[in-house]
Design an enzyme around this catalytic site. Structure first.
Site, short mmCIF file in Angstrom:
data_model
loop_
_atom_site.label_atom_id
_atom_site.label_comp_id
_atom_site.label_asym_id
_atom_site.label_seq_id
_atom_site.Cartn_x
_atom_site.Cartn_y
_atom_site.Cartn_z
N ASP A 185 18.54 -6.87 -1.17
CA ASP A 185 18.00 -5.51 -1.35
C ASP A 185 18.06 -4.71 -0.06
O ASP A 185 17.69 -3.54 -0.04
CB ASP A 185 16.56 -5.57 -1.88
CG ASP A 185 15.65 -6.42 -1.01
OD1 ASP A 185 15.96 -7.61 -0.83
OD2 ASP A 185 14.66 -5.89 -0.47
N ASP B 9 0.81 -1.22 0.00
CA ASP B 9 0.00 0.00 0.00
C ASP B 9 0.84 1.27 0.00
O ASP B 9 0.31 2.38 0.06
CB ASP B 9 -0.94 0.00 1.22
CG ASP B 9 -0.17 -0.16 2.53
OD1 ASP B 9 1.07 -0.08 2.51
OD2 ASP B 9 -0.82 -0.38 3.56
P1 AMP Z 1 11.48 -4.68 3.01
O1 AMP Z 1 11.18 -6.07 3.44
O2 AMP Z 1 10.82 -3.63 3.85
O3 AMP Z 1 12.93 -4.44 2.81
O4 AMP Z 1 10.77 -4.49 1.58
C1 AMP Z 1 10.98 -5.35 0.49
C2 AMP Z 1 10.31 -4.75 -0.72
O5 AMP Z 1 8.91 -4.61 -0.49
C3 AMP Z 1 10.79 -3.37 -1.13
O6 AMP Z 1 10.69 -3.28 -2.52
C4 AMP Z 1 9.80 -2.47 -0.46
O7 AMP Z 1 9.70 -1.21 -1.09
C5 AMP Z 1 8.52 -3.25 -0.62
N1 AMP Z 1 7.53 -2.95 0.40
C6 AMP Z 1 7.54 -3.31 1.71
N2 AMP Z 1 6.44 -2.87 2.33
C7 AMP Z 1 5.71 -2.20 1.40
C8 AMP Z 1 4.46 -1.52 1.41
N3 AMP Z 1 3.72 -1.42 2.52
N4 AMP Z 1 4.03 -0.96 0.26
C9 AMP Z 1 4.75 -1.06 -0.86
N5 AMP Z 1 5.91 -1.68 -0.95
C10 AMP Z 1 6.40 -2.26 0.16
MG MG Z 2 14.07 -3.22 2.14
#
Ligand code: AMP
Ligand code: MG
Length: 514
Positions: free
Chosen positions: A263, A135
């Site tokens: 990432d 979201d």
């Molecule tokens: P993370 O696990 O937070 O490092 O996120 C992994 C991927 O998911 C990245 O591309 C983030 O931008 C995306 N992501 C995580 N949470 C959200 C969210 N609520 N809305 C959109 N993208 C998300």
């Molecule tokens: Mg991340």
């Protein structure tokens, strides 16, 4: 009596961020990002502001003004060019995940500051082309955790992205329950991750774009590699060494990142993307801080191995840039560039641990002495932070060791161990080792207290601040920030923040949900 003479107090306009026309990513062009505005939030308010960082950035009292609030809420565009969401890919939990990207982050731009050029990024500012099923939002809970921990890590001397502020809004956001939205402002020289490089090889299949990115990164962030005989390999080796040193610092302080996907690894060797992180309470090498990590892939003791795995993913992404070399020369050169990892990690970690034990000199059997303490702590699940801190009080003439003068300090490290005989046997060796280098208690204590923090962001401390903030009281977050900004100081009056976690902390579950 005359009133004391006063100079009139000048009312200065708050310093504004000075936006640079083009940062590194922007100058590379739209293959690397999408330009778009943030999505506004209703009824925004400050949750917490980091005045110390604002001062370091030369922003004075800018954070006090309304202009800062609307900008950092994503409710007004920056004065410079439009914000960008960058594209990256990555390996998540060991598997290729394809394209990811800034799904809820936006690069507002780059500012000039006394710390050098810094990127300013909003996290939780709405949907982007890379949001996939998400979201685009971040919740108050995880935003406070990120804000507090990045500043705690910085104060511990560990390289990290910084956090300037958190803005809150009553807008509901659905996670396991309905929570509310928040936006964290993060600051770093660059938010580039290993995954940015993987993207151009494995997703875009665009070696030209990869080459431009690598050249720009070396030019801007690794100028010392530019003139090396093989700049690309020198750069990979530098990234390797920085990553190794970062991991050694995490291990030494008992920090678990929780989601070490490619990432989430910074190309600058910064701690980045605070999600389900945790500091070790009772020492357990296999501690898994992320409740969603069922396999324990990112367990505390596995972190260095995972960093090594991620460096392999990075070099495999860079490999196409060496394809002019005959095989196996390219593979050998790439392997050679990351080969220093283990040595750099071990050396840094041993140095850190020796400092934590207050050993001023290096002796052959130090690693065994250190290892045996950690093993004992692992057996007993001794509180890592408290034990290390109390070790600073250890008297050189022993602490309950056979034949020791009985002058145990008030809160002896020995009291932390149930198996006193096992501790005493270790303590006798330690005392002997300290005497062998002529260690002086008071002087050693000061050295040890400067490297063994009294205060770390334990889950329950963050949780207390979050619960209060969810009730609209942000005082605890502010108070905790101030404590964590001085982790090595005694700070009388804040003993509760340095104490063992309460029983209810065991029920806390921290997952990827943020
Ligand atoms: P993370 O696990 O937070 O490092 O996120 C992994 C991927 O998911 C990245 O591309 C983030 O931008 C995306 N992501 C995580 N949470 C959200 C969210 N609520 N809305 C959109 N993208 C998300
Ligand atoms: Mg991340």
């Amino acid at each position: 009596m005359d009133a004391p003479l006063r100079e009139p107090i000048a009312r200065r306009a708050p310093a504004e961020p000075r936006w640079r026309a083009a940062g590194l990513l922007r100058s590379l062009g739209p293959a690397y990002w999408t330009a778009l505005p943030a999505q506004p939030l209703p009824e925004v308010h400050w949750v917490c502001r980091n005045q110390a960082l604002a001062a370091e950035l030369g922003l004075g009292d800018w954070l006090h003004g309304d202009a800062a609030l609307v900008l950092l809420a994503g409710n007004a565009p920056p004065a410079g060019p439009p914000p960008l969401a960058s594209v990256y890919s990555g390996h998540q939990f060991g598997l290729w995940a394809g394209q990811l990207g800034d799904g809820r982050a936006l690069l507002l731009g780059e500012i000039d500051s006394p710390l050098g050029p810094q990127e300013v990024q909003l996290k939780g500012s709405g949907l982007t082309p890379y949001s996939r099923m998400g979201d685009g939002r971040a919740v108050l809970r995880s935003s406070i955790r990120e804000f507090l921990c990045s500043e705690a890590m910085h104060a511990l001397g560990i390289p990290t992205t910084r956090a300037l502020a958190v803005v809150g809004s009553p807008q509901p956001v659905l996670r396991e329950t309905v929570e509310t939205a928040a936006v964290v402002t993060r600051v770093a020289p660059s938010f580039l991750r290993f995954g940015h490089f993987e993207h151009f090889t494995h997703t875009a299949g665009d070696t030209v774009a990869l080459r431009r990115l690598v050249d720009a990164v070396i030019d801007r962030y690794f100028p010392e590699c530019r003139d090396a005989p093989a700049p690309l390999l020198a750069w990979l080796e530098t990234v390797t060494r920085r990553t190794a040193r970062l991991l050694a610092q995490w291990q030494a302080v008992g920090f678990c990142h929780g989601v070490m996907n490619t990432d989430n690894l910074s190309i600058l060797g910064l701690t980045i993307d605070y999600g389900p992180f945790g500091f070790i309470d009772g020492f357990d090498p296999m501690h898994v801080c992320n409740h969603s990590d069922h396999q324990g892939r990112y367990a505390y003791a596995r972190q260095p191995g995972v960093a090594w795995w991620n460096l392999h993913a990075l070099v495999s992404a860079i490999a196409p840039l060496l394809d002019h070399l005959p095989e196996p020369a390219a593979a050998e050169q790439l392997a050679g560039a990351i080969a220093p990892f283990e040595d750099e990690f071990d050396r840094t970690l041993q140095a850190r641990l020796r400092a934590k034990l207050g050993l001023a000199t290096t002796r052959e059997d130090d690693p065994a002495l250190i290892d045996d303490l950690l093993r004992l702590m692992a057996t007993e699940r001794t509180d890592y932070t408290i034990a290390m801190r109390r070790l600073g009080e250890f008297p050189t003439d022993g602490c309950g060791a056979p034949g020791a003068v009985p002058q145990a300090p008030r809160r002896s490290v020995r009291d932390l161990f149930i198996d006193r005989a096992a501790f005493d046997a270790w303590a006798a060796r330690y005392a002997q080792r300290l005497r062998a280098e002529g260690s002086v208690d008071g002087e050693r204590r000061a050295r040890m207290h400067a490297v063994n923090p009294k205060f770390v962001l334990r889950n329950h401390l963050a949780e207390q601040a979050i619960r209060r903030a969810q009730q609209g009281d942000f005082g605890e977050t502010e108070r905790l920030l101030k404590v964590l900004q001085r982790p090595f100081d005694e700070q009388p009056g804040h003993e509760a923040d340095a104490d063992f976690p309460p029983d209810w902390a065991q029920q806390l579950q921290v997952s990827c949900s943020s």
